[in-house]
Scaffold this active site. Sequence first.
Site, mmCIF file in Angstrom:
data_model
loop_
_atom_site.group_PDB
_atom_site.id
_atom_site.type_symbol
_atom_site.label_atom_id
_atom_site.label_comp_id
_atom_site.label_asym_id
_atom_site.label_seq_id
_atom_site.Cartn_x
_atom_site.Cartn_y
_atom_site.Cartn_z
ATOM 1 N N HIS A 79 73.925 -0.425 52.668
ATOM 2 C CA HIS A 79 74.006 -1.376 52.357
ATOM 3 C C HIS A 79 73.604 -1.832 50.950
ATOM 4 O O HIS A 79 73.005 -1.936 50.354
ATOM 5 C CB HIS A 79 72.597 -2.475 52.780
ATOM 6 N N ASN A 152 71.751 -9.134 59.736
ATOM 7 C CA ASN A 152 73.240 -8.851 59.549
ATOM 8 C C ASN A 152 73.325 -10.315 59.653
ATOM 9 O O ASN A 152 72.871 -11.040 60.490
ATOM 10 C CB ASN A 152 73.253 -7.712 60.873
ATOM 11 N N HIS A 343 62.075 -3.605 54.639
ATOM 12 C CA HIS A 343 61.462 -3.026 55.749
ATOM 13 C C HIS A 343 60.902 -3.412 57.262
ATOM 14 O O HIS A 343 60.517 -4.863 57.243
ATOM 15 C CB HIS A 343 60.012 -2.105 55.550
HETATM 16 FE FE1 HDE Z 1 69.364 -0.316 58.140
HETATM 17 N N1 HDE Z 1 68.847 0.619 56.797
HETATM 18 N N2 HDE Z 1 69.271 0.934 59.559
HETATM 19 N N3 HDE Z 1 69.612 -1.176 59.953
HETATM 20 N N4 HDE Z 1 69.500 -2.218 56.698
HETATM 21 C C1 HDE Z 1 68.423 1.095 55.361
HETATM 22 O O1 HDE Z 1 67.647 1.022 54.015
HETATM 23 C C2 HDE Z 1 68.470 1.692 59.069
HETATM 24 C C3 HDE Z 1 70.088 -1.356 61.252
HETATM 25 C C4 HDE Z 1 69.887 -3.047 57.291
HETATM 26 O O2 HDE Z 1 69.064 -5.275 51.784
HETATM 27 C C5 HDE Z 1 68.013 1.401 54.125
HETATM 28 O O3 HDE Z 1 65.842 0.513 52.491
HETATM 29 C C6 HDE Z 1 68.382 3.243 60.190
HETATM 30 C C7 HDE Z 1 70.565 -2.881 61.934
HETATM 31 C C8 HDE Z 1 70.019 -4.496 55.839
HETATM 32 O O4 HDE Z 1 67.584 -3.314 50.421
HETATM 33 C C9 HDE Z 1 67.690 2.768 56.006
HETATM 34 C C10 HDE Z 1 69.056 2.262 60.947
HETATM 35 C C11 HDE Z 1 70.199 -3.100 60.750
HETATM 36 C C12 HDE Z 1 69.781 -3.164 54.767
HETATM 37 C C13 HDE Z 1 68.171 1.727 57.137
HETATM 38 C C14 HDE Z 1 69.320 1.038 60.690
HETATM 39 C C15 HDE Z 1 70.380 -2.839 59.642
HETATM 40 C C16 HDE Z 1 69.768 -1.698 56.116
HETATM 41 C C17 HDE Z 1 69.219 1.677 53.497
HETATM 42 C C18 HDE Z 1 68.584 2.531 63.316
HETATM 43 C C19 HDE Z 1 70.627 -4.671 61.607
HETATM 44 C C20 HDE Z 1 69.931 -3.762 53.887
HETATM 45 C C21 HDE Z 1 67.730 1.263 52.248
HETATM 46 C C22 HDE Z 1 68.153 3.305 63.613
HETATM 47 C C23 HDE Z 1 68.842 -5.596 61.735
HETATM 48 C C24 HDE Z 1 68.282 -3.545 52.893
HETATM 49 C C25 HDE Z 1 67.331 0.553 52.572
HETATM 50 C C26 HDE Z 1 68.681 -4.326 51.442
HETATM 51 C C27 HDE Z 1 69.293 -0.658 55.307
HETATM 52 C C28 HDE Z 1 68.086 2.877 58.206
HETATM 53 C C29 HDE Z 1 70.105 0.167 61.829
HETATM 54 C C30 HDE Z 1 69.801 -4.213 58.807
HETATM 55 C C31 HDE Z 1 68.664 3.661 55.308
HETATM 56 C C32 HDE Z 1 67.711 4.561 60.257
HETATM 57 C C33 HDE Z 1 70.596 -2.680 63.536
HETATM 58 C C34 HDE Z 1 70.109 -5.619 55.966
HETATM 59 O O5 HDE Z 1 66.233 2.728 55.826
#
Ligand code: HDE
Length: 717
Positions: A79, A152, A343
């Site tokens: 993202h 999402n 978060h």
């Molecule tokens: Fe994320 N995800 N994600 N994700 N995600 C990040 O956090 C992660 C997942 C989502 O506009 C990171 O601050 C793991 C699902 C959005 O700043 C990170 C897993 C969904 C955003 C991270 C998931 C998301 C992130 C990268 C599986 C949909 C952008 C930077 C366990 C519901 C937030 C940050 C923004 C961002 C990790 C799965 C949505 C790396 C480990 C499922 C919208 O922490």
Amino acid sequence: MKKTDKTNPTGSDAKQQDLNLNKSDASDQFLTTNQGVKINDNNNSLKAGERGPSLLEDFILREKITHFDHERIPERIVHARGSAAHGYFELYKSLEQYTKAEFLNDTSIKTPVFVRFSTVAGSRGSTDLARDVRGFSVKFYTQQGNYDLVGNNMPVFFIQDAMKFPDLIHAVKPEPHNEMPQAASAHDTFWDFISLMPESMHMIMWAMSDRAIPRSLRMMEGFGVHTFRFINSNNESHFVKFHWKPKLGTHAVVWDEAQKISGKNSDFHRQDLWEAIETGNFPEWELGVQIIPEADEHNFEFDLLDPTKLVPEELVPVTIIGRMVLDKNPDNFFAETEQVAFHPGHVVPGIDFTNDPLLQGRLFSYTDTQLSRLGSPNFHEIPINRTVAPMHNNQRDGHMRQEVNTGRVAYHPNSLGGGCPFQAKIDEGGFVSFNERIDAQKVRERSTSFADHFSQATLFYNSQTPVEQNHIIKALRFELGKVETTAIRERTLGLLSKVDKTLAEKVAKGLGSTVPSTLEKPINHGVGADANDNQEPTTVKQSLESSDALSMLKNKTLSNTIATRQVAFLCADGVSAASVNAMKTALEAAGAQAKIVAPHLGTITAEEGDTIVVDQSYQIAASVLFDAVFVPAGEGILTLMDIPEVPEFINDSFKHCKFIAAEGEGTDILSITNAKVKDHNADEGVLTSEKKGEKNFAGTFIKMMGKHRFWEREKLV
Ligand code: HDE
């Protein structure tokens, strides 16, 4: 229940006031160093003689360059590319029965929000129009603390367990040996992974549909994806799924268009969001919830904890509970959009988690990532991340600590500080986790209730119109066509055949391949090589064959508006000012925007002698950046025949099934394009009027343009 203090500003104003504390405005101010020393010369470094070496003592140069050298922070792992805005959330009716979250109880509260939209795979500078899932993150600055709904624009996910997330992302990101391709899933490693992960098939249907190429960030749905819990003041739990429904309807572009937009304007979505807000066309969504009583947990044909499944709206209707309006652009991209830290674990009393194993993994990940991205455990002190609720605890120090904590007490319990800060009891608003009973053995396993990987993929595919199904087939042909390894393509075809045989066959035809008759077992080098080796995929008989809510074309709530849509007026010297002005006035009254495109910037002269200001030249404008095209009347319009970009413009509009209209002499221009009227009598998306100023022409234009696309044309082109 504590109500908001009405003397406080509410909505985006409240957060803005908080940010103002740190705002810097340099108007009428001297240039200074970071230590406040006034600078006399900002053009020359300090040297030993005018042609001599620079001096180490030049603290002004060194401070400036050192700061510059450290201006970048690591981009988000996923993202990275995002755009954001401020706004507010208003509740329509109290949800007190289900949740004690105050911002969902009291309809008089206007909660400030900051919303960031993003693509997943590309780097910070990548194109907006990549085929990808869009992040939809909302930070609610509630009086009880920050609540982040980090969702999402698709309601399901690729994988079921957090353990697979790094694998998924490594597979979709540019390949590590040559860093190609950027912001694209159409490559071997992504499809290699997918072909070995049957659980991804439902999400693949969404990602290959036009949902992955939205027309605008303002025209996408949002979903919380996981099942969460609402907890009321009696400590009763209900399961909840969150939905954002855009007021402008859900719309997409087509893939050929998306690719061309990426070349013409890779900031297309970012600019669209920015300009809509600047022009007062504030994007708006309604928040909906699907609420499921605790007792119904096991009454579905799928597991509520499985993030590859959605709850069909036919089974549990979406209740609309409030609206969100985005009314202010950020003042500074880095300070706000880049530094905002979302978060899923930022919850307030009344909202709680389920055991969805993907959500559970996320709860660990998001604080951890901020430590490396923002560099300090004090990231909550950055203005955009600060809560508007009072914040006191015994955490201290760390890099870049802003707060100056007074007193000697930084521990609990204490007597020297009078026991402060003290714990809040549940009826004082203290957060207490839902006391779910857990009595289990430690296992590294997946529940067998997660094993049906295909039924909802089939439901999604069956729910699409033939046009949408065709787009999915074409997307799969494109993506798999870019895959070089034949075995990966074939393995994917095998999985697709479990979703729908005809779908797989049609994709195979485009690839010059055949659908394998049996599902090839992945190469299994011992335990763990197959992601899910403790179970075979199963199929659970579904009660629902189709769900209109899953199709963008069937699910058309409020989508006939042309508000904020862009119409290109193809003009030249000698155009009819009467024709231009009448249509422009009518379109603007309907909320659309008319842009004058002409051979050069500056002005053109109409046949009546009026001066018309030009918005874009043919070198800049392209049909893919507009929703519709109009060729006005006027003798001078015929000169457009000699401009090669003009037929290209109209042909692309025609190819992408957009609305095209021409009046008077403008109709002659259509004759050199694919939109030749006599050949397409059946196509109501090409509207012409031989006469200038015909009654009701503008009215019909607006009505027909509201249909947005004329898909029957796809058979012709
Ligand atoms: Fe994320 N995800 N994600 N994700 N995600 C990040 O956090 C992660 C997942 C989502 O506009 C990171 O601050 C793991 C699902 C959005 O700043 C990170 C897993 C969904 C955003 C991270 C998931 C998301 C992130 C990268 C599986 C949909 C952008 C930077 C366990 C519901 C937030 C940050 C923004 C961002 C990790 C799965 C949505 C790396 C480990 C499922 C919208 O922490």
